[in-house]
Design a protein around this motif. Structure first.
Motif, PDB file in Angstrom:
ATOM      1  N   GLU A 121     -13.688   4.214  -0.794  1.00 19.79           N
ATOM      2  CA  GLU A 121     -14.354   3.001   0.405  1.00 19.79           C
ATOM      3  C   GLU A 121     -14.655   2.111   1.018  1.00 19.79           C
ATOM      4  O   GLU A 121     -14.687   1.448   1.796  1.00 19.79           O
ATOM      5  N   ARG A 122     -16.433   2.208   0.069  1.00 20.16           N
ATOM      6  CA  ARG A 122     -16.890   0.428   0.047  1.00 20.16           C
ATOM      7  C   ARG A 122     -16.753  -0.447  -0.774  1.00 20.16           C
ATOM      8  O   ARG A 122     -17.292  -1.319  -0.379  1.00 20.16           O
ATOM      9  N   GLU A 123     -15.226  -0.007  -0.760  1.00 20.66           N
ATOM     10  CA  GLU A 123     -14.419  -1.015  -1.770  1.00 20.66           C
ATOM     11  C   GLU A 123     -15.758  -1.992  -2.948  1.00 20.66           C
ATOM     12  O   GLU A 123     -15.276  -3.103  -3.095  1.00 20.66           O
ATOM     13  N   THR A 124     -15.873  -1.044  -3.615  1.00 18.76           N
ATOM     14  CA  THR A 124     -17.212  -1.126  -5.013  1.00 18.76           C
ATOM     15  C   THR A 124     -15.837  -1.359  -6.226  1.00 18.76           C
ATOM     16  O   THR A 124     -14.608  -1.517  -6.074  1.00 18.76           O
ATOM     17  N   ASN A 125     -15.932  -3.222  -6.792  1.00 12.34           N
ATOM     18  CA  ASN A 125     -15.116  -3.896  -7.892  1.00 12.34           C
ATOM     19  C   ASN A 125     -15.810  -2.519  -8.813  1.00 12.34           C
ATOM     20  O   ASN A 125     -16.689  -3.429  -9.053  1.00 12.34           O
ATOM     21  N   PHE A 126     -14.756  -2.079  -9.270  1.00 13.12           N
ATOM     22  CA  PHE A 126     -14.733  -1.421 -10.746  1.00 13.12           C
ATOM     23  C   PHE A 126     -13.780  -0.702 -10.282  1.00 13.12           C
ATOM     24  O   PHE A 126     -12.770  -0.998 -10.086  1.00 13.12           O
ATOM     25  N   ILE A 127     -12.924  -0.558 -12.054  1.00 10.30           N
ATOM     26  CA  ILE A 127     -12.132   0.392 -12.221  1.00 10.30           C
ATOM     27  C   ILE A 127     -12.363   1.179 -12.782  1.00 10.30           C
ATOM     28  O   ILE A 127     -13.908   1.811 -13.215  1.00 10.30           O
ATOM     29  N   ALA A 168      -4.026  10.834  -7.674  1.00  7.09           N
ATOM     30  CA  ALA A 168      -3.387   9.749  -7.787  1.00  7.09           C
ATOM     31  C   ALA A 168      -2.890   9.265  -6.608  1.00  7.09           C
ATOM     32  O   ALA A 168      -2.474   7.310  -5.899  1.00  7.09           O
ATOM     33  N   GLN A 169      -2.091   9.961  -5.845  1.00  4.75           N
ATOM     34  CA  GLN A 169      -1.603   9.495  -4.029  1.00  4.75           C
ATOM     35  C   GLN A 169      -2.844   9.905  -3.098  1.00  4.75           C
ATOM     36  O   GLN A 169      -2.561   9.199  -2.136  1.00  4.75           O
ATOM     37  N   ILE A 170      -4.011  10.905  -4.033  1.00  2.00           N
ATOM     38  CA  ILE A 170      -5.302  10.563  -3.046  1.00  2.00           C
ATOM     39  C   ILE A 170      -5.665   9.120  -2.923  1.00  2.00           C
ATOM     40  O   ILE A 170      -6.071   8.759  -1.968  1.00  2.00           O
ATOM     41  N   MET A 171      -5.446   8.566  -3.945  1.00  3.60           N
ATOM     42  CA  MET A 171      -5.934   7.148  -4.261  1.00  3.60           C
ATOM     43  C   MET A 171      -5.303   6.034  -3.754  1.00  3.60           C
ATOM     44  O   MET A 171      -6.081   5.416  -3.141  1.00  3.60           O
ATOM     45  N   ILE A 172      -4.225   6.537  -3.549  1.00  6.38           N
ATOM     46  CA  ILE A 172      -3.076   5.612  -2.954  1.00  6.38           C
ATOM     47  C   ILE A 172      -3.510   5.674  -1.669  1.00  6.38           C
ATOM     48  O   ILE A 172      -3.398   4.615  -0.796  1.00  6.38           O
ATOM     49  N   ALA A 173      -3.895   6.844  -1.512  1.00  3.39           N
ATOM     50  CA  ALA A 173      -4.006   6.442   0.360  1.00  3.39           C
ATOM     51  C   ALA A 173      -5.599   6.203   0.690  1.00  3.39           C
ATOM     52  O   ALA A 173      -5.282   5.785   1.864  1.00  3.39           O
ATOM     53  N   HIS A 174      -5.998   5.820   0.157  1.00  2.00           N
ATOM     54  CA  HIS A 174      -7.857   5.222   0.516  1.00  2.00           C
ATOM     55  C   HIS A 174      -7.111   3.608   0.525  1.00  2.00           C
ATOM     56  O   HIS A 174      -8.211   2.806   1.383  1.00  2.00           O
ATOM     57  N   GLY A 175      -6.483   3.043   0.869  1.00  6.66           N
ATOM     58  CA  GLY A 175      -5.456   2.029   0.511  1.00  6.66           C
ATOM     59  C   GLY A 175      -6.651   0.566  -0.224  1.00  6.66           C
ATOM     60  O   GLY A 175      -6.166  -0.147  -0.069  1.00  6.66           O
ATOM     61  N   ILE A 176      -6.611   1.213  -1.021  1.00  5.94           N
ATOM     62  CA  ILE A 176      -7.823   0.876  -2.592  1.00  5.94           C
ATOM     63  C   ILE A 176      -6.392  -0.435  -3.337  1.00  5.94           C
ATOM     64  O   ILE A 176      -5.441  -0.171  -3.057  1.00  5.94           O
ATOM     65  N   PRO A 177      -6.450  -1.576  -3.762  1.00 12.15           N
ATOM     66  CA  PRO A 177      -6.025  -2.211  -4.014  1.00 12.15           C
ATOM     67  C   PRO A 177      -4.899  -1.933  -4.708  1.00 12.15           C
ATOM     68  O   PRO A 177      -3.616  -2.774  -5.520  1.00 12.15           O
ATOM     69  N   TYR A 178      -5.143  -1.522  -6.145  1.00 12.28           N
ATOM     70  CA  TYR A 178      -5.166  -0.864  -7.327  1.00 12.28           C
ATOM     71  C   TYR A 178      -4.827   0.029  -7.854  1.00 12.28           C
ATOM     72  O   TYR A 178      -5.590   1.255  -8.284  1.00 12.28           O
ATOM     73  N   VAL A 179      -3.655   0.732  -8.311  1.00  9.92           N
ATOM     74  CA  VAL A 179      -3.183   2.726  -8.383  1.00  9.92           C
ATOM     75  C   VAL A 179      -2.546   2.682  -9.535  1.00  9.92           C
ATOM     76  O   VAL A 179      -1.829   1.645  -9.414  1.00  9.92           O
ATOM     77  N   ALA A 180      -2.957   3.502 -10.575  1.00  7.88           N
ATOM     78  CA  ALA A 180      -1.844   2.861 -11.665  1.00  7.88           C
ATOM     79  C   ALA A 180      -2.029   4.064 -12.519  1.00  7.88           C
ATOM     80  O   ALA A 180      -2.409   4.849 -12.588  1.00  7.88           O
ATOM     81  N   THR A 181      -1.106   4.287 -13.218  1.00 11.92           N
ATOM     82  CA  THR A 181      -0.671   5.162 -14.351  1.00 11.92           C
ATOM     83  C   THR A 181      -0.177   5.277 -15.420  1.00 11.92           C
ATOM     84  O   THR A 181       1.039   4.357 -15.791  1.00 11.92           O
ATOM     85  N   VAL A 182      -0.482   5.316 -16.918  1.00  9.65           N
ATOM     86  CA  VAL A 182      -0.454   5.404 -17.755  1.00  9.65           C
ATOM     87  C   VAL A 182      -0.361   6.471 -18.431  1.00  9.65           C
ATOM     88  O   VAL A 182      -0.429   6.866 -18.557  1.00  9.65           O
ATOM     89  N   SER A 183       0.332   5.814 -19.997  1.00  7.16           N
ATOM     90  CA  SER A 183       0.772   6.499 -21.404  1.00  7.16           C
ATOM     91  C   SER A 183       0.134   6.505 -22.268  1.00  7.16           C
ATOM     92  O   SER A 183       0.524   4.864 -22.525  1.00  7.16           O
ATOM     93  N   LEU A 184      -0.298   7.349 -23.266  1.00 10.35           N
ATOM     94  CA  LEU A 184      -0.642   6.239 -25.003  1.00 10.35           C
ATOM     95  C   LEU A 184       0.653   6.381 -25.727  1.00 10.35           C
ATOM     96  O   LEU A 184       1.072   5.064 -26.824  1.00 10.35           O
ATOM     97  N   GLY A 202     -11.978  -5.319  -5.927  1.00 11.84           N
ATOM     98  CA  GLY A 202     -12.085  -4.156  -5.574  1.00 11.84           C
ATOM     99  C   GLY A 202     -12.211  -2.792  -6.378  1.00 11.84           C
ATOM    100  O   GLY A 202     -12.150  -3.245  -7.425  1.00 11.84           O
ATOM    101  N   THR A 203     -12.080  -1.347  -5.566  1.00 12.19           N
ATOM    102  CA  THR A 203     -11.771  -0.396  -6.746  1.00 12.19           C
ATOM    103  C   THR A 203     -10.110  -0.442  -6.756  1.00 12.19           C
ATOM    104  O   THR A 203      -8.810  -0.393  -6.426  1.00 12.19           O
ATOM    105  N   LYS A 204     -10.426  -0.334  -8.878  1.00 10.08           N
ATOM    106  CA  LYS A 204      -8.790   1.019  -9.003  1.00 10.08           C
ATOM    107  C   LYS A 204      -8.729   1.734  -9.885  1.00 10.08           C
ATOM    108  O   LYS A 204     -10.211   2.258 -10.607  1.00 10.08           O
TER     109      LYS A 204
END
Ligand code: TPP
Ligand code: SF4
Ligand code: SF4
Ligand code: MG
Lengths: 310, 90
Positions: A121-127, A168-184, A202-204
């Protein structure tokens, strides 16, 4: 084009760590570092990764690392980001490092969610990286909010009666600039998503499904195969969400576009000992069907975010 | 004892990065991955999947000092160039 050949050779995760055989978190760290480079501050909250990084006075992690309390991923990152900003202003550093939080599913879905939500919510710039092994592995495999329906843990001996939530959907609902799922099992997709996350301000939020050999009860050689089948069966969907749109990627994209057939969830369940108790019961069939329905529901929900598929 | 403590300039909880922070983890191995060079096509799949960073990108050499024998490299090698062979001594 990104190919295996084009990935950096340098290893910032050093061999001879305290990780278990076939550990998904150590492999994920290796690949993440390849994408992010060495100008990274890694913040690890209480989890298996607190342990697998090695024992004092040595560490397997060749970047600065802070070990922080279980609930504090988002808050620790906020402090670090503010600190680096101040150092830069004073001219003490040239480039602010990428702040990378590494947390388990317990540290994310359960105890860490308020701290993560605040930082977003504070738009902290981190992953924020969640390696989701669907249980509290470090303390002996207890259930978490990420444990799927039917899975055995020490606190759900007959199989978990509820299904996992979708953070991940909850994070999308935060309106942050990037949400992704990954697999090995899709390392190039993983690598590219990490690089993209690094390039965005921003927050990823990135989440990995992290099959844990001792916790999920499969041989240590099968971490990749279990990861792959999770995607191929739809139990783990690969996508990225940017600018209000979701884009399916890798094998998930092929399944959604009908180019590859989705494999039955049953095949994925059968590879793992943790679903044995529930599958052996008469209700086993029901649990399997319910999970199959959950997959369909998740795809439907995600498609709501995918304009071209509406 | 007091003398000893006073001789320590400072105590730090900092760890230093080093290979083998858990010792020679190669000793954990029950099965050893052995590569057949004639079958290897240098695809780099084993390299990217080794969770312990034990396979070199250049030359696909396995570092037996630290390889834990998890078997992921052998499992994923598309040409079956890596075989897991039981260690004879423990
Ligand atoms: C406040 C607090 N409660 C409990 C613990 C004990 N603890 C350490 S790690 C852990 C489980 C972590 O689970 P998860 O975040 O899923 O990471 P994993 O161990 O699975 O990698 C727990 C309960 C703690 N460190 N702090
Ligand atoms: S995966 Fe097999 S073929 Fe590919 S580089 Fe490794 S040993 Fe060689
Ligand atoms: S057996 Fe495991 S630790 Fe050893 S080289 Fe293969 S993947 Fe790496
Ligand atoms: Mg966990």
């Amino acid at each position: 084009m990104v190919t295996l050949k084009s990935l950096p050779e340098e290893e910032l995760f050093l061999a001879g760590s305290t990780a278990c055989h076939g550990c998904p978190s150590s492999l994920a760290l290796r690949i993440a570092f390849k994408a992010l480079g060495s100008n990274v501050l890694l913040i690890v909250v209480a989890s298996c990764t607190s342990v697998l990084q090695g024992s004092y006075p040595f560490s397997a992690i060749n970047v600065p690392l802070l070990n922080m309390a279980f609930a504090t991923g988002g808050a620790s990152a906020s402090g670090a980001v503010a600190g680096y900003k101040a150092l830069k202003k004073r001219g003490e550093i040239e480039e602010e490092p990428t702040v990378l939080v590494w947390a388990g599913d317990g540290g994310t879905y359960d105890i860490g969610i308020q701290s993560l939500s605040g930082a977003a919510e504070r738009e902290t710039n981190f992953i924020y990286f969640c390696y989701n092994n669907e249980m509290y592995s470090n303390t002996g495999t207890q259930r978490s909010g990420a444990t799927p329906l039917g899975a055995w843990t020490t606190t759900t001996p007959a199989g978990k009666p509820q299904h996992r939530k979708d953070i991940a959907q909850i994070m999308i609902a935060h309106g942050i600039p990037y949400v992704a799922t990954v697999s090995l099992a899709y390392p190039l997709d993983f690598f590219q998503k990490m690089q993209k996350a690094k390039s965005i301000v921003g927050t990823k939020y990135i989440e990995l499904l992290a099959p844990c050999p001792p916790g999920w009860k499969f041989p240590s050689s099968k971490t990749i195969e279990v990861s792959r089948l999770a995607v191929q069966s739809g139990m783990w969907l690969l996508y990225e969400h940017e600018n209000g749109e979701t884009r399916f990627t890798a094998a998930t994209k092929k399944i959604i576009e009908g180019k590859v057939r989705k494999r039955p969830v049953k095949e994925y369940l059968d590879m793992q000992g943790r679903f044995k108790p529930v599958l052996e019961k008469p209700e086993g069939k029901e649990a399997e069907e319910l999970l199959e329905r959950k997959v369909t529901e998740s795809i439907k929900r995600l498609k709501g975010w995918v304009p071209e598929y509406i | 004892m007091a003398d000893d403590i006073e001789s320590i300039e400072y105590v730090t909880s900092l760890s230093r990065p080093a290979k083998g922070c858990a010792g020679n983890t190669g000793e954990w191995r029950v099965f050893k991955p052995v590569k057949d060079d004639s079958k290897c096509n240098n695809c780099l799949i084993c390299w990217i999947y080794c969770p312990e960073a034990c396979i070199s990108k250049e030359g696909i050499n396995i570092d037996y000092q630290y390889c834990k024998g998890c078997g992921m490299c052998a499992e994923e090698c598309p040409t079956k160039a890596i075989e897991m062979i039981k260690e004879d001594k423990f």
